[in-house]
Each structure stands twice: as C-alpha cells, then as structure tokens.
Design an enzyme around this catalytic site. Structure first.
Site, PDB file in Angstrom:
ATOM      1  N   ASP A  74       7.690  67.144 -38.974  1.00  0.00           N
ATOM      2  CA  ASP A  74       7.418  68.401 -39.683  1.00  0.00           C
ATOM      3  C   ASP A  74       6.846  69.458 -38.733  1.00  0.00           C
ATOM      4  O   ASP A  74       6.519  69.162 -37.583  1.00  0.00           O
ATOM      5  CB  ASP A  74       6.445  68.165 -40.852  1.00  0.00           C
ATOM      6  CG  ASP A  74       5.375  67.117 -40.543  1.00  0.00           C
ATOM      7  OD1 ASP A  74       5.022  66.975 -39.355  1.00  0.00           O
ATOM      8  OD2 ASP A  74       4.901  66.446 -41.465  1.00  0.00           O
TER       9      ASP A  74
ATOM     10  N   ASN B 268      -3.632  61.969 -49.984  1.00  0.00           N
ATOM     11  CA  ASN B 268      -3.014  62.136 -51.314  1.00  0.00           C
ATOM     12  C   ASN B 268      -1.668  61.423 -51.409  1.00  0.00           C
ATOM     13  O   ASN B 268      -0.908  61.649 -52.346  1.00  0.00           O
ATOM     14  CB  ASN B 268      -2.840  63.630 -51.631  1.00  0.00           C
ATOM     15  CG  ASN B 268      -1.854  64.315 -50.689  1.00  0.00           C
ATOM     16  OD1 ASN B 268      -1.359  63.711 -49.739  1.00  0.00           O
ATOM     17  ND2 ASN B 268      -1.570  65.576 -50.941  1.00  0.00           N
TER      18      ASN B 268
ATOM     19  N   HIS C  28       0.854  61.731 -49.235  1.00  0.00           N
ATOM     20  CA  HIS C  28       2.024  62.421 -48.687  1.00  0.00           C
ATOM     21  C   HIS C  28       2.567  61.695 -47.467  1.00  0.00           C
ATOM     22  O   HIS C  28       1.849  60.977 -46.759  1.00  0.00           O
ATOM     23  CB  HIS C  28       1.755  63.913 -48.411  1.00  0.00           C
ATOM     24  CG  HIS C  28       0.901  64.220 -47.229  1.00  0.00           C
ATOM     25  ND1 HIS C  28       0.039  65.307 -47.203  1.00  0.00           N
ATOM     26  CD2 HIS C  28       0.753  63.639 -46.010  1.00  0.00           C
ATOM     27  CE1 HIS C  28      -0.563  65.359 -46.034  1.00  0.00           C
ATOM     28  NE2 HIS C  28      -0.148  64.347 -45.288  1.00  0.00           N
TER      29      HIS C  28
ATOM     30  N   GLU D 193       4.660  66.409 -50.277  1.00  0.00           N
ATOM     31  CA  GLU D 193       3.478  66.310 -51.123  1.00  0.00           C
ATOM     32  C   GLU D 193       3.835  65.625 -52.444  1.00  0.00           C
ATOM     33  O   GLU D 193       5.022  65.508 -52.789  1.00  0.00           O
ATOM     34  CB  GLU D 193       2.931  67.723 -51.396  1.00  0.00           C
ATOM     35  CG  GLU D 193       2.535  68.503 -50.146  1.00  0.00           C
ATOM     36  CD  GLU D 193       1.208  68.036 -49.531  1.00  0.00           C
ATOM     37  OE1 GLU D 193       0.786  66.901 -49.781  1.00  0.00           O
ATOM     38  OE2 GLU D 193       0.603  68.837 -48.783  1.00  0.00           O
TER      39      GLU D 193
HETATM   40  C1  F6R Z   1       2.163  64.540 -39.597  1.00  0.00           C
HETATM   41  C2  F6R Z   1       2.461  64.192 -40.957  1.00  0.00           C
HETATM   42  C3  F6R Z   1       1.426  63.792 -41.955  1.00  0.00           C
HETATM   43  C4  F6R Z   1       0.270  62.990 -41.382  1.00  0.00           C
HETATM   44  C5  F6R Z   1      -0.788  62.782 -42.454  1.00  0.00           C
HETATM   45  C6  F6R Z   1      -1.966  62.004 -41.957  1.00  0.00           C
HETATM   46  O1  F6R Z   1       3.358  64.815 -38.878  1.00  0.00           O
HETATM   47  O2  F6R Z   1       3.584  64.261 -41.274  1.00  0.00           O
HETATM   48  O3  F6R Z   1       2.051  63.046 -42.969  1.00  0.00           O
HETATM   49  O4  F6R Z   1       0.728  61.756 -40.912  1.00  0.00           O
HETATM   50  O5  F6R Z   1      -1.209  64.022 -42.926  1.00  0.00           O
HETATM   51  O6  F6R Z   1      -2.661  62.775 -41.036  1.00  0.00           O
HETATM   52  P1  F6R Z   1      -3.836  62.137 -40.162  1.00  0.00           P
HETATM   53  O7  F6R Z   1      -3.199  61.083 -39.341  1.00  0.00           O
HETATM   54  O8  F6R Z   1      -4.345  63.262 -39.337  1.00  0.00           O
HETATM   55  O9  F6R Z   1      -4.813  61.586 -41.119  1.00  0.00           O
END
Ligand code: F6R
Length: 259
Positions: free
Chosen positions: A69, A141, A143, A148
């Site tokens: 992303d 959450n 995702h 989301e």
């Molecule tokens: C990042 C992504 C997100 C993260 C998620 C967890 O490319 O796609 O899904 O993997 O937000 O983030 P952290 O690892 O910072 O807790």
C-alpha cells in the site's frame, strides 16, 4: 493455515524469516517476487533477511518487490511514504534493486488518476507472474494492507479511506494525527489472496484481539485479516503476547512440534 507461537518478537522475526526463505526458494521464474508490508511488525523480519543476504543464504539481486500500500497525497520523497520506507528498510539492506521495487502510486490528484494507478498496479503484479511470498502485518482493528473493516473479501487494488483507528495508530510516524493522510491506495484482499504464500507477523498485546478474530473468528469483511483462513499456504508467526486470546493454542503448539 499454520500458527506458530514463539516466546518473543525476536523469535518471531527469526522464524518468519525461515518461512519466507523457504517460500522464496520454491519460487519459479527468473527472480522471486516478494510482497512487502510496512509498519513496525516486519522490521525484525527484514533485519533477519538482511542477515541471510550477508551470510549468502539469500540473493535478491534478481528479485522484484511489491508494496502492499501507499498513502495518498504525501509529497514524493516524504520520509513516511511507503516507497521511501521500503527503500530504507528493504532495498538498501537486502540488495533489492530500487528499480524493481513497485509501490502503488498515491500521487494522483484526481480520483480518475488514482483509479488508473491502481489498475496499473494490478497489471504490474500480473506481468511479474504474481507474488511468491507476501509478508503481512495486521492492524489492531484487523485490517490487512489498508483494507479496513468492511472491505470486500475479493477486492483488488484501489483507493480506500483510512479509519480513525488506523490514523491514530500511525500518528507515531508523523508529527501528529492530523498529518496522517486520510486515504491510501492498497492492494485488495483478493490481490493479497493471489500470492502463493502468505506470512503474517504480529507481536504485542495490542494485536491479541485482532489475531484471535483473524485466525479463529468467522471469515468476514468485519475482520479483513480473516481472509488468511481462505488461503492454502498461510502462516501466522506470533509472539506470546499476540497469542493470548487464541482458543486453539494447544492444537497449534502440538502441530508445530511436528509428526
Ligand atoms: C503496512 C500495512 C498495514 C500494517 C498494519 C500493522 O503496509 O499494510 O496493514 O501491517 O497497520 O502496522 P504495525 O506493524 O506498524 O503495527
């Protein structure tokens, strides 16, 4: 689906690196295709893979990388664009050529430009022969990528609004919550499911509820990471703190002990 629970986040990084290395070794074609998550979760894993490169166990000089992303609206070169993060955390230490790092283009100024960039990203993944190993983190959450809660389980790369929870959680990378972009371009859940192997890493208590919902709850758009249950080769590598709400823990540990 394989669930591996290890004592610490350092153990998670080491074990997940082995699962990634196995998947890359099985890759067909000229060079492996690696799917790259950003955020805090995979940093230890990337450091382990960098160690494998230095030890001569991994060669990514012919590899291609696809980010999950990208934020919409950050100026090119901003240190928190996922392109810059991956240039720092993956390309330099792992020897992945910057010209073979692909990141969704979030620079479009109109919806039409962003939609076209998302379609182009799907085309590039297909042209590369698909992703061999997709590294994943999980949002508190549930995702996956920036899909989301409420995201279609068969979605493709597209523009999404970030939830308030995600913007709050990611504010630590910015000067404040208001600086976190409101939108992103993210691979869809259907795009992620097309990867040949999925490796999800999660550590810490803030991920425990999302992990339980993703691995043991219903397959549901309300918990996008639950699509892991639908994939034929998915491994979740967790530390103890992220695994506290799992009901089938005994079974996972017995299975991990082997035959
Ligand atoms: C990042 C992504 C997100 C993260 C998620 C967890 O490319 O796609 O899904 O993997 O937000 O983030 P952290 O690892 O910072 O807790």
């Amino acid at each position: 689906m394989e669930v591996l629970v290890l004592p610490t986040s350092a153990d998670v990084a080491r074990r997940a690196a082995e699962v990634v290395l196995e998947g890359l070794a099985a890759a067909r074609g000229a060079g492996p295709v690696l799917g790259l998550a950003t955020g805090s979760s995979p940093l230890g894993l990337y450091a382990e893979l960098a160690g494998a490169v230095r030890a001569g166990r991994l060669d990514l000089s012919a590899a291609t990388g696809f980010a999950l992303d990208e934020y919409v609206g950050l100026p090119a070169g901003h240190p928190q664009t996922y392109r810059e993060v991956l240039l720092r955390e993956v390309c330099a230490p792992l020897g992945l050529a910057p010209e073979r790092l692909h990141v969704p283009d979030g620079s479009g100024r109109t919806e039409q430009e962003l939609v076209a960039a998302a379609a182009e990203y799907e085309r590039l993944i297909t042209e590369a022969g698909g992703v061999d190993v997709q590294i994943l983190g999980i949002g508190a959450n549930g995702h996956l990528g920036f899909n989301e809660p409420g995201s279609s389980l068969s979605s493709r790369t597209r523009v999404k609004r970030l939830s308030d929870r995600t913007r709050h959680d990611n504010a630590r990378f910015f000067d404040g919550p208001d600086d976190v972009p409101t939108h992103c371009v993210t691979q869809g859940l259907g795009t992620v499911l097309d990867a040949r192997r999925l490796v999800l890493v999660a550590s810490g208590p803030t991920k425990a509820a999302a992990i339980a919902a993703a691995l043991e709850g219903p397959l549901s758009a309300s918990c996008p990471a639950s699509v892991l249950q639908w994939h034929p080769d998915a491994t979740a590598v967790l530390d103890e703190a992220a695994a506290t709400q799992l009901r089938n823990r005994d079974y996972y540990d017995a299975s991990a002990a082997g035959l």
